[in-house]
Design a protein around this motif. Structure first.
Motif, PDB file in Angstrom:
ATOM      1  N   LEU A  49       0.798  -1.226   0.000  1.00  0.00           N
ATOM      2  CA  LEU A  49       0.000   0.000   0.000  1.00  0.00           C
ATOM      3  C   LEU A  49       0.833   1.281   0.000  1.00  0.00           C
ATOM      4  N   VAL A  50       1.951   1.292   0.699  1.00  0.00           N
ATOM      5  CA  VAL A  50       2.734   2.519   0.820  1.00  0.00           C
ATOM      6  C   VAL A  50       3.879   2.558  -0.196  1.00  0.00           C
ATOM      7  N   PHE A  51       4.588   1.448  -0.338  1.00  0.00           N
ATOM      8  CA  PHE A  51       5.767   1.444  -1.199  1.00  0.00           C
ATOM      9  C   PHE A  51       5.488   0.913  -2.596  1.00  0.00           C
ATOM     10  N   GLY A  52       4.266   0.486  -2.869  1.00  0.00           N
ATOM     11  CA  GLY A  52       3.895   0.057  -4.210  1.00  0.00           C
ATOM     12  C   GLY A  52       4.578  -1.208  -4.696  1.00  0.00           C
ATOM     13  N   GLU A  53       4.897  -2.122  -3.803  1.00  0.00           N
ATOM     14  CA  GLU A  53       5.526  -3.376  -4.211  1.00  0.00           C
ATOM     15  C   GLU A  53       4.511  -4.249  -4.941  1.00  0.00           C
ATOM     16  N   ASP A  54       5.011  -5.071  -5.843  1.00  0.00           N
ATOM     17  CA  ASP A  54       4.149  -5.981  -6.595  1.00  0.00           C
ATOM     18  C   ASP A  54       3.977  -7.286  -5.831  1.00  0.00           C
ATOM     19  N   VAL A  55       2.795  -7.866  -5.948  1.00  0.00           N
ATOM     20  CA  VAL A  55       2.501  -9.148  -5.311  1.00  0.00           C
ATOM     21  C   VAL A  55       2.353 -10.189  -6.413  1.00  0.00           C
ATOM     22  N   ARG A  56       3.020 -11.323  -6.249  1.00  0.00           N
ATOM     23  CA  ARG A  56       2.877 -12.405  -7.226  1.00  0.00           C
ATOM     24  C   ARG A  56       1.452 -12.943  -7.162  1.00  0.00           C
ATOM     25  N   ASP A  57       0.970 -13.430  -8.286  1.00  0.00           N
ATOM     26  CA  ASP A  57      -0.368 -13.991  -8.289  1.00  0.00           C
ATOM     27  C   ASP A  57      -0.313 -15.452  -8.730  1.00  0.00           C
ATOM     28  N   GLY A  58      -1.456 -16.051  -8.897  1.00  0.00           N
ATOM     29  CA  GLY A  58      -1.524 -17.438  -9.328  1.00  0.00           C
ATOM     30  C   GLY A  58      -1.174 -18.403  -8.218  1.00  0.00           C
ATOM     31  N   ALA A  59      -0.362 -19.394  -8.538  1.00  0.00           N
ATOM     32  CA  ALA A  59      -0.004 -20.455  -7.590  1.00  0.00           C
ATOM     33  C   ALA A  59       0.776 -19.900  -6.392  1.00  0.00           C
ATOM     34  N   TRP A  60       1.605 -18.875  -6.622  1.00  0.00           N
ATOM     35  CA  TRP A  60       2.377 -18.292  -5.521  1.00  0.00           C
ATOM     36  C   TRP A  60       1.459 -17.673  -4.480  1.00  0.00           C
ATOM     37  N   ALA A  91      -1.707 -18.487  -3.930  1.00  0.00           N
ATOM     38  CA  ALA A  91      -2.420 -19.583  -3.267  1.00  0.00           C
ATOM     39  C   ALA A  91      -1.529 -20.259  -2.227  1.00  0.00           C
ATOM     40  N   LEU A  92      -0.269 -20.494  -2.571  1.00  0.00           N
ATOM     41  CA  LEU A  92       0.669 -21.111  -1.631  1.00  0.00           C
ATOM     42  C   LEU A  92       0.892 -20.210  -0.417  1.00  0.00           C
ATOM     43  N   ALA A  93       1.021 -18.916  -0.642  1.00  0.00           N
ATOM     44  CA  ALA A  93       1.187 -17.981   0.470  1.00  0.00           C
ATOM     45  C   ALA A  93      -0.052 -17.963   1.348  1.00  0.00           C
ATOM     46  N   GLY A  94      -1.221 -18.062   0.753  1.00  0.00           N
ATOM     47  CA  GLY A  94      -2.463 -18.100   1.526  1.00  0.00           C
ATOM     48  C   GLY A  94      -2.549 -19.334   2.405  1.00  0.00           C
ATOM     49  N   VAL A  95      -2.180 -20.488   1.848  1.00  0.00           N
ATOM     50  CA  VAL A  95      -2.181 -21.731   2.629  1.00  0.00           C
ATOM     51  C   VAL A  95      -1.179 -21.633   3.779  1.00  0.00           C
ATOM     52  N   ALA A  96       0.005 -21.120   3.500  1.00  0.00           N
ATOM     53  CA  ALA A  96       1.015 -20.972   4.547  1.00  0.00           C
ATOM     54  C   ALA A  96       0.545 -20.023   5.638  1.00  0.00           C
ATOM     55  N   ALA A  97      -0.122 -18.942   5.263  1.00  0.00           N
ATOM     56  CA  ALA A  97      -0.637 -17.993   6.252  1.00  0.00           C
ATOM     57  C   ALA A  97      -1.701 -18.642   7.128  1.00  0.00           C
ATOM     58  N   VAL A  98      -2.548 -19.459   6.552  1.00  0.00           N
ATOM     59  CA  VAL A  98      -3.580 -20.157   7.334  1.00  0.00           C
ATOM     60  C   VAL A  98      -2.938 -21.126   8.317  1.00  0.00           C
ATOM     61  N   VAL A  99      -1.905 -21.841   7.884  1.00  0.00           N
ATOM     62  CA  VAL A  99      -1.221 -22.787   8.775  1.00  0.00           C
ATOM     63  C   VAL A  99      -0.562 -22.047   9.939  1.00  0.00           C
ATOM     64  N   VAL A 100       0.114 -20.943   9.666  1.00  0.00           N
ATOM     65  CA  VAL A 100       0.759 -20.164  10.726  1.00  0.00           C
ATOM     66  C   VAL A 100      -0.292 -19.605  11.691  1.00  0.00           C
ATOM     67  N   ALA A 101      -1.388 -19.086  11.144  1.00  0.00           N
ATOM     68  CA  ALA A 101      -2.449 -18.527  11.991  1.00  0.00           C
ATOM     69  C   ALA A 101      -3.068 -19.612  12.871  1.00  0.00           C
ATOM     70  N   ALA A 102      -3.325 -20.783  12.307  1.00  0.00           N
ATOM     71  CA  ALA A 102      -3.908 -21.871  13.091  1.00  0.00           C
ATOM     72  C   ALA A 102      -2.971 -22.310  14.209  1.00  0.00           C
ATOM     73  N   ALA A 103      -1.686 -22.428  13.916  1.00  0.00           N
ATOM     74  CA  ALA A 103      -0.722 -22.829  14.944  1.00  0.00           C
ATOM     75  C   ALA A 103      -0.627 -21.785  16.049  1.00  0.00           C
ATOM     76  N   ALA A 104      -0.603 -20.521  15.688  1.00  0.00           N
ATOM     77  CA  ALA A 104      -0.517 -19.466  16.697  1.00  0.00           C
ATOM     78  C   ALA A 104      -1.777 -19.427  17.552  1.00  0.00           C
ATOM     79  N   LEU A 105      -2.925 -19.622  16.954  1.00  0.00           N
ATOM     80  CA  LEU A 105      -4.172 -19.623  17.721  1.00  0.00           C
ATOM     81  C   LEU A 105      -4.279 -20.854  18.617  1.00  0.00           C
ATOM     82  N   LEU A 106      -3.717 -21.970  18.183  1.00  0.00           N
ATOM     83  CA  LEU A 106      -3.669 -23.142  19.059  1.00  0.00           C
ATOM     84  C   LEU A 106      -2.824 -22.858  20.301  1.00  0.00           C
ATOM     85  N   LEU A 107      -1.728 -22.135  20.129  1.00  0.00           N
ATOM     86  CA  LEU A 107      -0.912 -21.748  21.286  1.00  0.00           C
ATOM     87  C   LEU A 107      -1.711 -20.869  22.242  1.00  0.00           C
ATOM     88  N   LEU A 108      -2.454 -19.923  21.690  1.00  0.00           N
ATOM     89  CA  LEU A 108      -3.261 -19.048  22.534  1.00  0.00           C
ATOM     90  C   LEU A 108      -4.347 -19.840  23.246  1.00  0.00           C
TER      91      LEU A 108
END
Length: 155
Positions: free
Chosen positions: A94-105, A107-124
């Motif tokens: 939003l601020v620096f205008g970096e590009d975000v990869r799309d497609g499979a990358w 989707a893979l980042a989304g899956v990884a984010a869900v796994v990290v979020a689930a693990a952190a919430l399990l700790l909580l």
């Protein structure tokens, strides 16, 4: 009980603040690196990102230390684990205008984010249901068993 809950929430909120400031720090450092690559030391020393990093860096560590002092690691860690990369990506895009990869990358980042979020919430969640003393082993049991295995005996 109310005091324990307040400390847990205080630690969690400070963890969120720490994660947000570390994410901002990541974006600032990326900006300073780009300035270095394009303009050298002169551009780095005359940019606002450099001086913002000088302020945000120590603030991030201060918030992290306060989060760790306010409660358990289990209460504060999900905040800085989840918010740090999210804040970094948001600032970068939003601020620096970096590009975000799309497609499979993406989707893979989304899956990884869900796994990290689930693990952190399990700790909580684990912090909400601490182990009862009757269910845990006494420290003396471990020492007794260890000394029995290591005790010299007849050979």
């Amino acid at each position: 009980m109310l005091g324990w809950r307040w400390h847990r929430w205080r630690a969690a909120l400070l963890g969120l603040g720490s994660g947000a400031t570390f994410g901002l720090m990541s974006a600032l450092i990326a900006g300073v690196g780009a300035l270095w690559r394009h303009g050298g030391l002169d551009m780095v020393l005359t940019s606002w990102q450099t001086y913002a990093a000088v302020v945000v860096g120590p603030t991030s560590f201060f918030l992290l230390q306060k989060a760790l002092q306010a409660g358990s690691l289990v209460a504060s860690q999900p905040g800085f684990t989840l918010v740090n990369p999210l804040a970094s990506v948001l600032w970068g895009v939003l601020v620096f205008g970096e590009d975000v990869r799309d497609g499979a990358w993406l989707a893979l980042a989304g899956v990884a984010a869900v796994v990290v979020a689930a693990a952190a919430l399990l700790l909580l969640r684990h912090a909400e249901h601490p182990q009862r003393p009757s269910e845990s082993r006494r420290p003396s049991q471990d020492v007794e068993e260890s000394s029995e295995r290591c005790a010299p005996g007849p050979r």
